[in-house]
Write a protein that holds these residues in place. Sequence first.
Motif, PDB file in Angstrom:
ATOM      1  N   PHE A 108      62.435 -23.823   4.200  1.00 34.32           N
ATOM      2  CA  PHE A 108      63.711 -24.541   4.282  1.00 34.32           C
ATOM      3  C   PHE A 108      63.738 -25.702   3.298  1.00 34.32           C
ATOM      4  CE2 PHE A 108      60.822 -26.703   7.141  1.00 34.32           C
ATOM      5  CZ  PHE A 108      61.102 -28.043   6.975  1.00 34.32           C
ATOM      6  N   ASN A 109      64.950 -26.160   3.029  1.00 30.25           N
ATOM      7  CA  ASN A 109      65.168 -27.376   2.253  1.00 30.25           C
ATOM      8  C   ASN A 109      65.787 -28.432   3.146  1.00 30.25           C
ATOM      9  OD1 ASN A 109      64.358 -26.669  -0.388  1.00 30.25           O
ATOM     10  ND2 ASN A 109      66.296 -25.607  -0.767  1.00 30.25           N
ATOM     11  N   MET A 110      65.613 -29.691   2.778  1.00 24.55           N
ATOM     12  CA  MET A 110      66.397 -30.753   3.383  1.00 24.55           C
ATOM     13  C   MET A 110      67.588 -30.986   2.452  1.00 24.55           C
ATOM     14  SD  MET A 110      64.647 -31.436   6.103  1.00 24.55           S
ATOM     15  CE  MET A 110      65.756 -32.733   6.672  1.00 24.55           C
ATOM     16  N   LEU A 111      68.783 -30.713   2.961  1.00 27.86           N
ATOM     17  CA  LEU A 111      69.999 -30.951   2.177  1.00 27.86           C
ATOM     18  C   LEU A 111      70.561 -32.310   2.577  1.00 27.86           C
ATOM     19  CD1 LEU A 111      71.789 -27.473   2.266  1.00 27.86           C
ATOM     20  CD2 LEU A 111      70.171 -28.384   0.582  1.00 27.86           C
ATOM     21  N   TYR A 112      71.051 -33.034   1.593  1.00 27.00           N
ATOM     22  CA  TYR A 112      71.434 -34.424   1.816  1.00 27.00           C
ATOM     23  C   TYR A 112      72.830 -34.698   1.271  1.00 27.00           C
ATOM     24  CZ  TYR A 112      71.462 -39.495   0.986  1.00 27.00           C
ATOM     25  OH  TYR A 112      71.796 -40.822   0.952  1.00 27.00           O
ATOM     26  N   ILE A 147      67.884 -26.825   6.297  1.00 25.87           N
ATOM     27  CA  ILE A 147      68.546 -25.526   6.238  1.00 25.87           C
ATOM     28  C   ILE A 147      67.641 -24.549   5.505  1.00 25.87           C
ATOM     29  CG2 ILE A 147      70.590 -24.262   5.464  1.00 25.87           C
ATOM     30  CD1 ILE A 147      71.536 -26.298   7.327  1.00 25.87           C
ATOM     31  N   SER A 148      67.429 -23.389   6.116  1.00 21.91           N
ATOM     32  CA  SER A 148      66.598 -22.371   5.469  1.00 21.91           C
ATOM     33  C   SER A 148      67.314 -21.786   4.266  1.00 21.91           C
ATOM     34  CB  SER A 148      66.297 -21.244   6.456  1.00 21.91           C
ATOM     35  OG  SER A 148      65.519 -21.717   7.524  1.00 21.91           O
ATOM     36  N   MET A 149      66.522 -21.343   3.310  1.00 17.18           N
ATOM     37  CA  MET A 149      67.106 -20.606   2.198  1.00 17.18           C
ATOM     38  C   MET A 149      67.557 -19.241   2.701  1.00 17.18           C
ATOM     39  SD  MET A 149      65.443 -23.049   0.792  1.00 17.18           S
ATOM     40  CE  MET A 149      63.688 -22.805   0.694  1.00 17.18           C
ATOM     41  N   SER A 150      68.738 -18.809   2.261  1.00 15.26           N
ATOM     42  CA  SER A 150      69.228 -17.508   2.711  1.00 15.26           C
ATOM     43  C   SER A 150      69.340 -16.535   1.550  1.00 15.26           C
ATOM     44  CB  SER A 150      70.577 -17.662   3.422  1.00 15.26           C
ATOM     45  OG  SER A 150      71.516 -18.240   2.558  1.00 15.26           O
ATOM     46  N   LEU A 200      70.519 -19.903  -2.369  1.00 13.65           N
ATOM     47  CA  LEU A 200      71.613 -19.867  -1.406  1.00 13.65           C
ATOM     48  C   LEU A 200      71.211 -20.523  -0.094  1.00 13.65           C
ATOM     49  CD1 LEU A 200      72.606 -16.096  -1.844  1.00 13.65           C
ATOM     50  CD2 LEU A 200      73.503 -18.058  -3.103  1.00 13.65           C
ATOM     51  N   HIS A 201      72.203 -21.166   0.505  1.00 16.70           N
ATOM     52  CA  HIS A 201      72.044 -21.692   1.860  1.00 16.70           C
ATOM     53  C   HIS A 201      73.272 -21.276   2.665  1.00 16.70           C
ATOM     54  CE1 HIS A 201      68.503 -24.222   1.581  1.00 16.70           C
ATOM     55  NE2 HIS A 201      68.937 -24.736   0.466  1.00 16.70           N
ATOM     56  N   THR A 202      73.051 -20.646   3.794  1.00 12.38           N
ATOM     57  CA  THR A 202      74.168 -20.318   4.680  1.00 12.38           C
ATOM     58  C   THR A 202      74.220 -21.380   5.771  1.00 12.38           C
ATOM     59  OG1 THR A 202      73.937 -17.984   4.202  1.00 12.38           O
ATOM     60  CG2 THR A 202      75.150 -18.570   6.200  1.00 12.38           C
ATOM     61  N   VAL A 203      75.356 -22.047   5.861  1.00  9.75           N
ATOM     62  CA  VAL A 203      75.469 -23.236   6.712  1.00  9.75           C
ATOM     63  C   VAL A 203      76.602 -23.037   7.720  1.00  9.75           C
ATOM     64  CG1 VAL A 203      75.905 -25.721   6.721  1.00  9.75           C
ATOM     65  CG2 VAL A 203      74.652 -24.690   4.814  1.00  9.75           C
ATOM     66  N   ARG A 204      76.296 -23.322   8.967  1.00 13.08           N
ATOM     67  CA  ARG A 204      77.341 -23.290   9.998  1.00 13.08           C
ATOM     68  C   ARG A 204      77.791 -24.713  10.303  1.00 13.08           C
ATOM     69  NH1 ARG A 204      75.447 -20.769  15.345  1.00 13.08           N
ATOM     70  NH2 ARG A 204      74.154 -22.638  15.267  1.00 13.08           N
ATOM     71  N   LEU A 205      79.071 -24.939  10.377  1.00 15.11           N
ATOM     72  CA  LEU A 205      79.584 -26.267  10.709  1.00 15.11           C
ATOM     73  C   LEU A 205      79.081 -26.660  12.085  1.00 15.11           C
ATOM     74  CD1 LEU A 205      83.325 -26.153   9.577  1.00 15.11           C
ATOM     75  CD2 LEU A 205      81.446 -27.414   8.506  1.00 15.11           C
ATOM     76  N   ALA A 206      78.347 -27.767  12.137  1.00 11.51           N
ATOM     77  CA  ALA A 206      77.799 -28.173  13.430  1.00 11.51           C
ATOM     78  C   ALA A 206      77.937 -29.673  13.643  1.00 11.51           C
ATOM     79  CB  ALA A 206      76.333 -27.764  13.539  1.00 11.51           C
ATOM     80  N   GLY A 207      77.525 -30.456  12.669  1.00 12.18           N
ATOM     81  CA  GLY A 207      77.536 -31.903  12.870  1.00 12.18           C
ATOM     82  C   GLY A 207      78.074 -32.633  11.658  1.00 12.18           C
TER      83      GLY A 207
END
Lengths: 283, 440
Positions: A51-55, A64-67, A77-84
Amino acid sequence: MTPSAPFVDPWQIHPVQIVEAVPESEGVTTYRLRYCGGGGKADYAFQPGQFNMLYVPGAGEMAISMSGEDRQAEGWLHTVRLAGVVTHAMSRLGVGGVLGMRGPFGKPWPLDNAQGCDVIVVAGGIGLAPLRPALQQLSAQRSAYGRLALLYGARTPSGLLYRNDYATWQDAGWQVELTVDRHEPGWTGRVGVVPQLFDRLRGLNTGRTVVFICGPEVMILFAARAALARGIPPQQIWVSLERHMQCGVGMCGHCQLGPLLLCRDGPVVRYDHAERWLQVEGL
Amino acid sequence: MVDQATADEQYLAKADFQVLLDLLAGEGYEVIGPTLGEGAIVYGPLRSVADLPRGWTDEQEAGHYRLVRRNDEAWFGFVVGPQSWKQYLFPPRTRLLTAKCEHGTWKMQPAEEPVPKYAFLGVRACELAALDVQDRVFMHSAFPDPHYVQRRQQALVIAVNCTQAAPTCFCTSMATGPRCRQGFDLALTELAEGFVLEIGSPRGRELAARLPLAPASEQQCRDAADARAQAEQQITRHLATAGLRELLLSNLNHPHWDEVAARCLSCANCTMVCPTCFCSSVEEVSDLLGEQIARERVWDSCFNPQFSYVHGGLVRHNIRSRYRQWLTHKLATWHDQFGTSGCVGCGRCISWCPVGIDLTQEVAGFRAAADRALFDRRPGAGEHAASVSGQGRGPSGLSASRPFLQQPRGEAGRPLPDEAPELGQSDAPGSESPRSTEGR
């Protein structure tokens, strides 16, 4: 930036640019990222499962893990779900937006150790994202592995990620089995929970089958039990676990699960090393 | 144990002690040591020997700390206060990075803060052990923390052997003290008129060569050994460490956790005063326009509810789970993660707990309950167990009025066959570490 690299500042954040943002499903987007101005590490490389730390400046960081990777463009690529707060801030940046990144961190899926084995990939919902680079690498090195199967489910058919990839994976020799919790108009596939998909696998060679699981924690537990019930030993089951990772390198204490510092000892953990702790409520 | 004086020992007269402070200042060191402040003995800058808490001592018990006048003029006649050296090497707030928005893009740079060059004076044996524990977390890692490493590498450590112990001390149980054995540049043992000095490193030897020292006489060495022995003899608290990791980890659902949780305020004091606790969070500190941002690491605590936040809620949503996290991490899973116990036996968490929770007592409680459980499982032992409880004494000698000595309720108190605490067996820290089979 491998653990064996010479001294690096694990806190240093590198600016990256969003070069593409592809909506996957409701609230889920896949971002293609690249270093700004080529000033970063052109040889960026990660292992599937890391994973990476995205800032997002002002909002904060998230793990977020690399996808997936993007070899031609030296991006990923990073697949991100809206959460916070951070995911919402990232979604507002849009294509061309600049954010920060440090990584990659964490233990990957043990793909090399799985060579010569049958591989069952089990995913629930967005849990397919950290497994996708593994699916890609296994497909690319198809001849090094035995039988390949993907058992994947989501709450609804529209929640299934990477729908364009399934045919590609099937062409590469994967048995792809899908299920959803609730059907939607047009869905003609299976309705049920992911662990039930193990019934679709006949004649398992349990002694040389490796299972990779990622998804909601309760799904991981039941999928692992389904694998165990079919005779697959716990040492051959690997799970990707989630806790709040903040430093990414095992020095902030946030992501503990019993003896595991999940950012450092995980996120991919052998099931027999995690099972005892996953069963304790509030650990 | 007989504390043999070594031929290496030197003597530094108190009348010459200021020379040491001046020498350190001349070398560019910021000398930090014990001084009176905030109604306690705290650490702060030392410019003169007059800054030391001369003639004062500390009176400690569970939930109790008081400064008391001594009937002599000892300079180091106390044990440890609420602070530890971690506040200098792992400061409560550290700027990690700055982000600046320029022409629509972000420039991110490591925080450029001067690295102080510290000389720590008055480091106790338990604190030397705590430095080693934090070294493992921040320095001996695949990704060392540069902020800690820089401070640590240039810090000079002058240890002072304890010549007395508080009732809260249990360093002998943790094999960390009271004698300073390693991890120092110089170590001192206080006598009435001066200090017996030992050298622990090449840097210490260089420093010693510039001090007005005399070879310590046999009598001085004997007096120093006696003073150190006095500290050891005064230690009364005990934490039984044999099999401790498995004892705690095989009782994660024991009802005793509820009993502690009923007393614990989840105030985080124990983690703040602990010299090894390292949990932290990073804060975004932004200007009003959101164009200049600093990322700052601040001390956090597993007792803060938000600490275990994962999207959707808190993992440790009650005090029971948070106290369990703290105690099991400190005494059990720390072995798995860093190859050592997280406890050095300094007793700070006992003194500074506002309700006087004493981890050695809590562990004794679990041990007594486990002993009981083993006893109960013996064929036909049921009635005997009940009568033991009824007589008010458990196998460990604790009062049976404590709830943990009651019959274990349901599943929780029954060790699983493969998890039964191996009582009486030697402690093998991390022997079941998941990592031990994998390497890193």
